[in-house]
Design a protein around this motif. Structure first.
Motif, mmCIF file in Angstrom:
data_model
loop_
_atom_site.group_PDB
_atom_site.id
_atom_site.type_symbol
_atom_site.label_atom_id
_atom_site.label_comp_id
_atom_site.label_asym_id
_atom_site.label_seq_id
_atom_site.Cartn_x
_atom_site.Cartn_y
_atom_site.Cartn_z
ATOM 1 N N ALA A 199 0.815 -1.216 0.000
ATOM 2 C CA ALA A 199 0.000 0.000 0.000
ATOM 3 C C ALA A 199 0.848 1.266 0.000
ATOM 4 C CB ALA A 199 -0.931 0.003 1.210
ATOM 5 N N LEU A 200 2.159 1.125 0.185
ATOM 6 C CA LEU A 200 3.040 2.298 0.268
ATOM 7 C C LEU A 200 3.845 2.540 -0.996
ATOM 8 C CD1 LEU A 200 4.445 1.775 3.890
ATOM 9 C CD2 LEU A 200 2.513 3.189 3.183
ATOM 10 N N VAL A 201 3.688 1.687 -2.014
ATOM 11 C CA VAL A 201 4.546 1.805 -3.194
ATOM 12 C C VAL A 201 4.282 3.080 -3.997
ATOM 13 C CG1 VAL A 201 4.961 -0.662 -3.488
ATOM 14 C CG2 VAL A 201 2.960 0.377 -4.566
ATOM 15 N N ASN A 202 3.074 3.656 -3.861
ATOM 16 C CA ASN A 202 2.784 4.903 -4.580
ATOM 17 C C ASN A 202 3.060 6.131 -3.721
ATOM 18 O OD1 ASN A 202 0.646 4.126 -2.906
ATOM 19 N ND2 ASN A 202 -0.845 5.340 -4.048
ATOM 20 N N ASP A 203 3.776 5.925 -2.584
ATOM 21 C CA ASP A 203 4.129 7.020 -1.672
ATOM 22 C C ASP A 203 2.892 7.845 -1.313
ATOM 23 O OD1 ASP A 203 5.916 8.408 -0.109
ATOM 24 O OD2 ASP A 203 6.434 9.847 -1.676
ATOM 25 N N PRO A 204 1.859 7.201 -0.737
ATOM 26 C CA PRO A 204 0.569 7.887 -0.527
ATOM 27 C C PRO A 204 0.596 8.894 0.609
ATOM 28 C CG PRO A 204 0.511 5.716 0.467
ATOM 29 C CD PRO A 204 1.836 5.818 -0.247
ATOM 30 N N ASP A 205 -0.301 9.872 0.522
ATOM 31 C CA ASP A 205 -0.488 10.833 1.600
ATOM 32 C C ASP A 205 -1.561 10.363 2.574
ATOM 33 O OD1 ASP A 205 1.344 12.894 0.670
ATOM 34 O OD2 ASP A 205 -0.053 13.161 -0.985
ATOM 35 N N LEU A 206 -2.427 9.454 2.116
ATOM 36 C CA LEU A 206 -3.485 8.893 2.944
ATOM 37 C C LEU A 206 -3.352 7.381 2.942
ATOM 38 C CD1 LEU A 206 -6.205 8.852 4.501
ATOM 39 C CD2 LEU A 206 -7.362 9.017 2.284
ATOM 40 N N ILE A 207 -3.228 6.778 4.125
ATOM 41 C CA ILE A 207 -3.127 5.320 4.248
ATOM 42 C C ILE A 207 -4.293 4.845 5.105
ATOM 43 C CG2 ILE A 207 -1.726 3.378 5.001
ATOM 44 C CD1 ILE A 207 0.097 6.592 4.619
ATOM 45 N N ILE A 208 -5.081 3.899 4.580
ATOM 46 C CA ILE A 208 -6.244 3.361 5.258
ATOM 47 C C ILE A 208 -5.990 1.891 5.570
ATOM 48 C CG2 ILE A 208 -8.717 2.888 5.073
ATOM 49 C CD1 ILE A 208 -8.913 5.267 3.163
ATOM 50 N N LEU A 209 -6.035 1.535 6.853
ATOM 51 C CA LEU A 209 -5.728 0.172 7.286
ATOM 52 C C LEU A 209 -6.918 -0.420 8.030
ATOM 53 C CD1 LEU A 209 -2.717 1.887 8.548
ATOM 54 C CD2 LEU A 209 -2.160 -0.187 7.345
ATOM 55 N N ASP A 210 -7.498 -1.474 7.471
ATOM 56 C CA ASP A 210 -8.673 -2.109 8.061
ATOM 57 C C ASP A 210 -8.241 -3.315 8.892
ATOM 58 O OD1 ASP A 210 -11.218 -2.822 8.704
ATOM 59 O OD2 ASP A 210 -11.912 -3.203 6.666
ATOM 60 N N GLU A 211 -8.315 -3.188 10.218
ATOM 61 C CA GLU A 211 -7.948 -4.258 11.160
ATOM 62 C C GLU A 211 -6.564 -4.859 10.849
ATOM 63 O OE1 GLU A 211 -9.648 -5.236 13.790
ATOM 64 O OE2 GLU A 211 -11.722 -4.609 13.504
ATOM 65 N N PRO A 212 -5.516 -4.043 10.773
ATOM 66 C CA PRO A 212 -4.194 -4.566 10.392
ATOM 67 C C PRO A 212 -3.543 -5.465 11.437
ATOM 68 C CG PRO A 212 -3.985 -2.302 11.122
ATOM 69 C CD PRO A 212 -5.458 -2.603 11.080
ATOM 70 N N LEU A 213 -4.034 -5.443 12.676
ATOM 71 C CA LEU A 213 -3.414 -6.230 13.747
ATOM 72 C C LEU A 213 -4.138 -7.539 14.016
ATOM 73 C CD1 LEU A 213 -2.813 -3.276 16.226
ATOM 74 C CD2 LEU A 213 -1.184 -4.255 14.622
ATOM 75 N N GLN A 214 -5.213 -7.778 13.306
ATOM 76 C CA GLN A 214 -6.026 -8.970 13.561
ATOM 77 C C GLN A 214 -5.247 -10.251 13.271
ATOM 78 O OE1 GLN A 214 -9.707 -9.135 11.371
ATOM 79 N NE2 GLN A 214 -10.698 -10.386 12.916
#
Length: 362
Positions: A199-214
């Motif tokens: 999700a970081l390959v386009n060097d985003p300004d907004l990162i949305i993470l849905d339950e990343p620790l589950q």
């Protein structure tokens, strides 16, 4: 595009794939890629730039209904910069909110703006967004490096640029040493970090993470939390969801609480906790001699009740949680008590929801 098909499928299969691609173009193209006939207004065709003073995310009275079911009801929210935790029990509307933000669902009513732009008129803002969904559909036969570099190519990078970007993001999430290991051999935590890296390959300004620790073990959770906090320190806008209060609390103080599709609270978690101090709280203290400990803690002015759950546990009731915890360590040391555990059973998301909805804290 052609050399990517060859790279992914192999020379023997590429001509078959190209045949279907060409045939699809001749016969009108893939129906899934047809224009949206429900697009609102005229498309924006000029080169897109984000509005400088606009919030990164702006929702105005957004609702999503399925017949008589209200998945989201009148959500109004503006977010920019840093990490914000989206808290809610299962079914609260967290995933629905994220799908609306990502354009996977169209709101039944209300307005959505990303960087000041309506993404239903112009999808260009998504070039600045990275999304990590709750579920996963990863290619276990690929290495992490191949997986990431493929997505980098799909974002328009050259082969060499894609390799460099894959190295960068895998190093950022702490997977560079296993970059050329197959994803199918990764643990759950490593797979989650691979998803974040992609999700970081386009060097985003907004990162949305849905339950990343589950489903992650404690070490993986700590590593992922560090990655999320670092993204926030870099000035990115990070939205992370969870139904576990302690997870979000270790990442950020800024929270949004959803309950039955409604925005229940928005702000600083500690401020909400301070308001809860006035309602009854329980503290379970595991120790060798709970009756002796009870004689010591009863003198703390904020204590208004004591009970014994079992021979090795003392339960204290208080209406001032902060005051009691400030006095407890000294009381334990001065009395020479051996304490093995301290637990706040009312200090969880369910209790906060109970307080905010008028249901009380116990």
């Amino acid at each position: 595009f052609v050399d990517m098909v060859i790279c992914l499928l192999g020379i023997d299969e590429c001509f078959l794939s190209l045949h279907f691609i060409i045939e699809g173009c001749i016969n009108g193209g893939d129906k899934r890629m047809m224009p949206d006939i429900h697009q609102e207004g005229e498309a924006q065709t000029s080169q897109w730039q984000p509005e400088q003073k606009a919030p990164v995310i702006l929702l105005e009275n957004v609702s999503k209904t399925y017949g008589k079911i209200h998945a989201l009801s009148g959500i109004t929210l503006a977010l920019s910069g840093g990490v914000t935790g989206i808290l809610g029990l299962n079914g609260a509307g967290k995933s629905t909110l994220f799908k609306i933000l990502m354009g996977k669902l169209k709101p039944s009513s209300g307005q959505v703006r990303l960087f000041g732009t309506n993404p239903w008129k112009n999808p260009a803002p998504y070039s600045r967004v990275g999304f990590v969904p709750e579920g996963e559909k990863m290619h276990d036969w690929m290495t992490a490096h191949d997986f990431i570099s493929t997505f980098a190519r799909l974002n328009g990078l050259t082969r060499d640029q894609a390799k460099q970007e894959a190295d960068r993001v895998l190093d950022f999430v702490g997977l560079l040493d296993v970059a050329h290991k197959q994803i199918g051999r990764f643990s759950k935590g490593m797979r989650q970090r691979t998803k974040i890296a992609h999700a970081l390959v386009n060097d985003p300004d907004l990162i949305i993470l849905d339950e990343p620790l589950q489903g992650c073990d404690p070490l993986a959770r700590t590593t992922i939390m560090n990655v999320i906090r670092e993204l926030g320190r870099m000035g990115r806008t990070v939205i992370v969801s969870s139904h576990i209060l302690t997870e979000i609390e270790r990442i950020t103080e800024q929270i949004v609480i959803l309950h039955h599709g409604r925005l229940l609270a928005l702000g600083n978690l500690h401020a909400i906790r301070e308001k809860m101090d006035s309602i009854p709280h329980r503290i379970d203290i595991g120790c060798d001699t709970p009756k002796d400990l009870a004689k010591s803690v009863i003198d703390i002015e904020s204590v208004h009740g004591i009970s014994f759950q079992n021979p090795e546990k003392l339960t204290v009731q208080t209406r001032n949680l902060g005051h009691f915890h400030s006095k407890l360590p000294g009381t334990i040391v001065d009395g020479g008590h051996r304490v093995v555990s301290i637990d706040n059973p009312d200090d969880d998301l369910a209790s906060i929801l109970g307080y905010l909805t008028g249901g009380g804290g116990i």
